[in-house]
Design an enzyme around this catalytic site. Structure first.
Site, PDB file in Angstrom:
ATOM      1  N   SER A 226      -0.468 -11.556   5.866  1.00 29.46           N
ATOM      2  CA  SER A 226       0.852 -11.632   5.236  1.00 29.46           C
ATOM      3  C   SER A 226       1.910 -12.214   6.160  1.00 29.46           C
ATOM      4  O   SER A 226       2.810 -12.929   5.724  1.00 29.46           O
ATOM      5  CB  SER A 226       1.307 -10.238   4.794  1.00 29.46           C
ATOM      6  OG  SER A 226       0.543  -9.820   3.693  1.00 29.46           O
TER       7      SER A 226
ATOM      8  N   ARG B  59      -9.950  -1.530   7.594  1.00 29.32           N
ATOM      9  CA  ARG B  59      -9.072  -2.193   6.596  1.00 29.32           C
ATOM     10  C   ARG B  59      -9.142  -3.708   6.743  1.00 29.32           C
ATOM     11  O   ARG B  59      -9.231  -4.437   5.781  1.00 29.32           O
ATOM     12  CB  ARG B  59      -7.650  -1.679   6.800  1.00 29.32           C
ATOM     13  CG  ARG B  59      -6.609  -2.218   5.823  1.00 29.32           C
ATOM     14  CD  ARG B  59      -5.246  -1.621   6.132  1.00 29.32           C
ATOM     15  NE  ARG B  59      -4.169  -2.187   5.370  1.00 29.32           N
ATOM     16  CZ  ARG B  59      -3.635  -1.650   4.274  1.00 29.32           C
ATOM     17  NH1 ARG B  59      -4.124  -0.512   3.810  1.00 29.32           N
ATOM     18  NH2 ARG B  59      -2.633  -2.213   3.636  1.00 29.32           N
ATOM     19  N   ASP B  60      -9.129  -4.159   8.008  1.00 27.55           N
ATOM     20  CA  ASP B  60      -9.264  -5.606   8.235  1.00 27.55           C
ATOM     21  C   ASP B  60     -10.736  -6.014   8.255  1.00 27.55           C
ATOM     22  O   ASP B  60     -11.065  -7.188   8.152  1.00 27.55           O
ATOM     23  CB  ASP B  60      -8.637  -5.993   9.581  1.00 27.55           C
ATOM     24  CG  ASP B  60      -7.145  -5.691   9.593  1.00 27.55           C
ATOM     25  OD1 ASP B  60      -6.593  -5.470   8.507  1.00 27.55           O
ATOM     26  OD2 ASP B  60      -6.554  -5.628  10.677  1.00 27.55           O
TER      27      ASP B  60
ATOM     28  N   ARG C 123      -6.374   4.058  12.086  1.00 32.54           N
ATOM     29  CA  ARG C 123      -5.131   3.291  11.979  1.00 32.54           C
ATOM     30  C   ARG C 123      -4.171   3.914  10.961  1.00 32.54           C
ATOM     31  O   ARG C 123      -2.963   3.672  11.025  1.00 32.54           O
ATOM     32  CB  ARG C 123      -5.414   1.843  11.623  1.00 32.54           C
ATOM     33  CG  ARG C 123      -6.137   1.596  10.316  1.00 32.54           C
ATOM     34  CD  ARG C 123      -6.355   0.109  10.081  1.00 32.54           C
ATOM     35  NE  ARG C 123      -5.122  -0.524   9.607  1.00 32.54           N
ATOM     36  CZ  ARG C 123      -4.982  -1.840   9.470  1.00 32.54           C
ATOM     37  NH1 ARG C 123      -5.960  -2.649   9.834  1.00 32.54           N
ATOM     38  NH2 ARG C 123      -3.864  -2.339   8.992  1.00 32.54           N
TER      39      ARG C 123
ATOM     40  N   LYS D 106       6.129  -4.809   1.313  1.00 31.62           N
ATOM     41  CA  LYS D 106       6.190  -6.252   1.603  1.00 31.62           C
ATOM     42  C   LYS D 106       7.624  -6.749   1.767  1.00 31.62           C
ATOM     43  O   LYS D 106       7.880  -7.946   1.701  1.00 31.62           O
ATOM     44  CB  LYS D 106       5.500  -7.050   0.468  1.00 31.62           C
ATOM     45  CG  LYS D 106       4.037  -6.704   0.275  1.00 31.62           C
ATOM     46  CD  LYS D 106       3.178  -7.149   1.455  1.00 31.62           C
ATOM     47  CE  LYS D 106       1.723  -6.758   1.210  1.00 31.62           C
ATOM     48  NZ  LYS D 106       0.861  -7.088   2.369  1.00 31.62           N
TER      49      LYS D 106
ATOM     50  N   HIS E  56      -6.644  -3.559  -0.509  1.00 32.21           N
ATOM     51  CA  HIS E  56      -7.012  -2.952   0.780  1.00 32.21           C
ATOM     52  C   HIS E  56      -7.687  -1.593   0.632  1.00 32.21           C
ATOM     53  O   HIS E  56      -8.329  -1.120   1.580  1.00 32.21           O
ATOM     54  CB  HIS E  56      -5.773  -2.804   1.668  1.00 32.21           C
ATOM     55  CG  HIS E  56      -5.387  -4.070   2.363  1.00 32.21           C
ATOM     56  ND1 HIS E  56      -6.247  -4.749   3.191  1.00 32.21           N
ATOM     57  CD2 HIS E  56      -4.248  -4.788   2.324  1.00 32.21           C
ATOM     58  CE1 HIS E  56      -5.640  -5.836   3.650  1.00 32.21           C
ATOM     59  NE2 HIS E  56      -4.437  -5.894   3.140  1.00 32.21           N
TER      60      HIS E  56
ATOM     61  N   HIS F 105      -2.441 -15.264   1.054  1.00 31.32           N
ATOM     62  CA  HIS F 105      -3.800 -15.287   1.611  1.00 31.32           C
ATOM     63  C   HIS F 105      -4.680 -14.623   0.555  1.00 31.32           C
ATOM     64  O   HIS F 105      -4.167 -13.999  -0.388  1.00 31.32           O
ATOM     65  CB  HIS F 105      -3.880 -14.485   2.932  1.00 31.32           C
ATOM     66  CG  HIS F 105      -3.357 -13.102   2.777  1.00 31.32           C
ATOM     67  ND1 HIS F 105      -4.075 -12.097   2.154  1.00 31.32           N
ATOM     68  CD2 HIS F 105      -2.154 -12.582   3.066  1.00 31.32           C
ATOM     69  CE1 HIS F 105      -3.336 -11.007   2.101  1.00 31.32           C
ATOM     70  NE2 HIS F 105      -2.173 -11.275   2.634  1.00 31.32           N
TER      71      HIS F 105
ATOM     72  N   HIS G  53      -8.872  -9.282   4.044  1.00 29.74           N
ATOM     73  CA  HIS G  53      -8.431 -10.608   3.603  1.00 29.74           C
ATOM     74  C   HIS G  53      -9.603 -11.591   3.644  1.00 29.74           C
ATOM     75  O   HIS G  53     -10.675 -11.275   4.157  1.00 29.74           O
ATOM     76  CB  HIS G  53      -7.306 -11.115   4.516  1.00 29.74           C
ATOM     77  CG  HIS G  53      -6.076 -10.274   4.454  1.00 29.74           C
ATOM     78  ND1 HIS G  53      -5.029 -10.413   5.323  1.00 29.74           N
ATOM     79  CD2 HIS G  53      -5.727  -9.247   3.641  1.00 29.74           C
ATOM     80  CE1 HIS G  53      -4.088  -9.528   5.041  1.00 29.74           C
ATOM     81  NE2 HIS G  53      -4.493  -8.799   4.023  1.00 29.74           N
TER      82      HIS G  53
END
Ligand SMILES: O=C(O)[C@@H](CO)OP(=O)(O)O
Ligand SMILES: [Mn+2]
Ligand SMILES: [Mn+2]
Length: 510
Positions: free
Chosen positions: A68, A159-160, A191, A328, A399, A437, A458
């Protein structure tokens, strides 16, 4: 002069659908599984193209998923920007990081005075907030300067990268420390606690007391901490390694190795406050620049992101309203303005908040109705030339890795876009809708052990970019085949009747 040029100049809406990526239909593509008649029609139309939003197209290392921050920065800048992860890697590859005078001064002081080095950061290779390869370089630097004790305070991801991989990454961290000849894991925490950015200080303080004072569940191994989690890698309980039982002492050193600030800065400020009130002076550095209250010297400086849409619109006297919900809000203000939180003259910021800590799986609509109402209201104001808005659901619910919830989020977003398009037509506004993305178009991934697991991260997929004319009888532009996020700002300026900014390398798409 093509017909679209004459018909299109006027007020508009720049609508970012966060996490809106493009991929072929599949049983893990929440967007194609969802009933999204509005988005389907937009994507199928002639004024639709795909924009590259990952890797080198936006200033990331090749093959790196988009995120983001860089997505909104490039949408605003009208050019790719070397992102912090790329800059850090360049400093590692050139040897500059290891020889960075701030780092060597800190390490030499610790070696001379016997202080311990504490390394805090996210342990995965997701490349959105951090990369374990960067930790490896810091360990090597500490070994080279003979720092006596090096403690790693590992934050687990999920998460990533796919959930269920934290154990693998922590084993990798232990192996990297072995290779470097120094470093031991002192604590492990998810996290969800350590990287909260929504002001949930009860979560942050659990991580503060773990890292600063060794206060946590006592475990014999890092894997034990991960296995004990009942809510996945993101929520591993703050755990302290029994044979380390480390606390940060006066005269120690602390280096943060997340290169992205927005989710680590809350912990950094709280931890430094706690150390200060408990009389511990600790030399602190961050790998890249942080937007903390505290002044933390950074090893790698950010790229300049000025000269983008905000500067050009202000210079042209264009009035804008920026709208997003809390998740956001920084993206449609601070990041899209080139890492500048200052509202320009003629710029209004509308931050939509909800009630309490939402569970995105049970509340995939989030605050979409309030955001949509705010966009519709701004669009009806004739003095507002441009509405800049972000609909967060596709990414934020994506997510969670929960396919059904993400399908619901996509369907709710589709209906919201329909309402926004109707409002745009009523006020004769064009709309440029674009993803920042990919995310929801890929909700499962094969893990290193071969199993297919839910994936909420992502992607490197391109994102749809669609331009909707102000009225049904306005000619519909045919967009060029290839685009990147750098083309958004020049196109928005063109649609507003202005030429691209001189710092922009992107080009108008019509
Ligand atoms: O939630 C975040 O911090 C990242 C994923 O780690 O997503 P985004 O880049 O969309 O903010
Ligand atoms: Mn995003
Ligand atoms: Mn995201």
């Amino acid at each position: 002069m093509s017909s679209s040029e004459a018909a299109f100049t006027g007020p508009g809406i720049l609508l970012v659908l966060d996490g809106w990526g493009h991929a072929d239909a599949s049983d893990d593509n929440a967007l194609t599984l969802a009933h999204t008649p509005v988005l389907d029609e937009l994507v199928a139309g002639p004024s639709s193209t795909l924009a590259q939003a990952s890797g080198e197209a936006v200033g990331l290392l090749p093959g790196t998923v988009g995120n983001s921050e860089i997505g909104h920065m490039v949408i605003g800048a009208g050019r790719p920007l070397p992102y912090d992860s790329l800059l850090v890697q360049q400093h590692i590859d050139s040897g500059e990081l290891r020889d960075n005078p701030r780092l060597t001064a800190l390490l030499d002081t610790l070696a001379a005075q016997g202080g311990a080095l504490h390394l805090v950061g996210l342990c995965s290779d997701g490349q959105i907030h951090a990369h374990v390869g960067h930790l490896s370089e810091l360990l090597a630097a500490a070994a080279a300067r003979q720092v006596p004790r090096v403690w790693i305070h590992a934050i687990t991801d999920g998460r990533d990268v796919a959930d269920g991989t934290a154990g693998t990454y922590l084993a990798q961290v232990a192996a990297l420390a072995e290779t470097a000849g120094t470093g031991r894991i002192a604590s492990v925490v998810g996290r969800g606690y350590a990287m909260d950015k929504a002001g949930n200080l009860d979560l942050t303080d659990r991580a503060v007391h773990l890292v600063a004072d060794g206060a946590g569940v006592e475990v014999d191994t890092a894997a034990e901490a991960v296995d004990a989690s009942e809510r996945g890698d993101e929520w591993v309980s703050p755990s302290t390694l029994r044979d380390a039982s480390v606390r940060i002492a006066d005269g120690d050193g602390l280096v943060w190795f997340n290169f992205r600030s927005d989710r680590i800065q809350q912990l950094a400020d709280r931890l430094l406050d706690h150390l200060a009130v408990t009389g511990r002076v600790v030399d602190t550095l961050s790998l890249a620049q942080y937007d903390t209250r505290a002044d933390i010297p950074a090893l790698v400086q950010r790229a300049d992101a000025s000269g983008g849409l905000a500067d050009e619109l202000t210079a042209a006297g264009v009035r804008t309203v920026h709208i997003a919900e809390a998740e956001k809000f920084e993206h449609v203000t601070y990041y899209i303005n080139g890492r500048d939180a200052t509202a320009r003259d003629g710029e209004e910021h509308v931050r939509i908040t909800g009630d309490g800590k939402p569970n995105y799986i049970t509340r995939p609509r989030m605050n979409l109705d309030r955001v949509t109402a705010a966009v519709v209201e701004a669009a009806a104001r004739p003095e507002v030339d441009l509405v800049v808005a972000n609909l967060a659901n596709i990414d934020v619910v994506g997510h969670t890795g929960d396919l059904a919830a993400t399908v619901t989020a996509c369907e709710a977003t589709d209906a919201a876009v329909g309402r926004i398009l109707a409002a745009a037509g009523d006020s004769r506004r064009w709309v440029l809708a674009v993803g920042d993305h990919g995310n929801a178009e890929r909700m499962a991934k094969r893990a290193p052990d071969g199993t297919v697991r839910p994936y909420g991260g992502h992607t490197t997929n391109p994102v749809p970019l669609v331009i909707v004319p102000p009225t049904a009888d306005t000619p519909t532009p045919v967009l060029s085949e290839t685009a990147t996020l750098a083309d958004v700002a020049p196109t928005v300026l063109h649609l507003l009747g202005h030429k691209p900014g001189s710092a922009m390398t992107g080009r108008p798409l019509l």
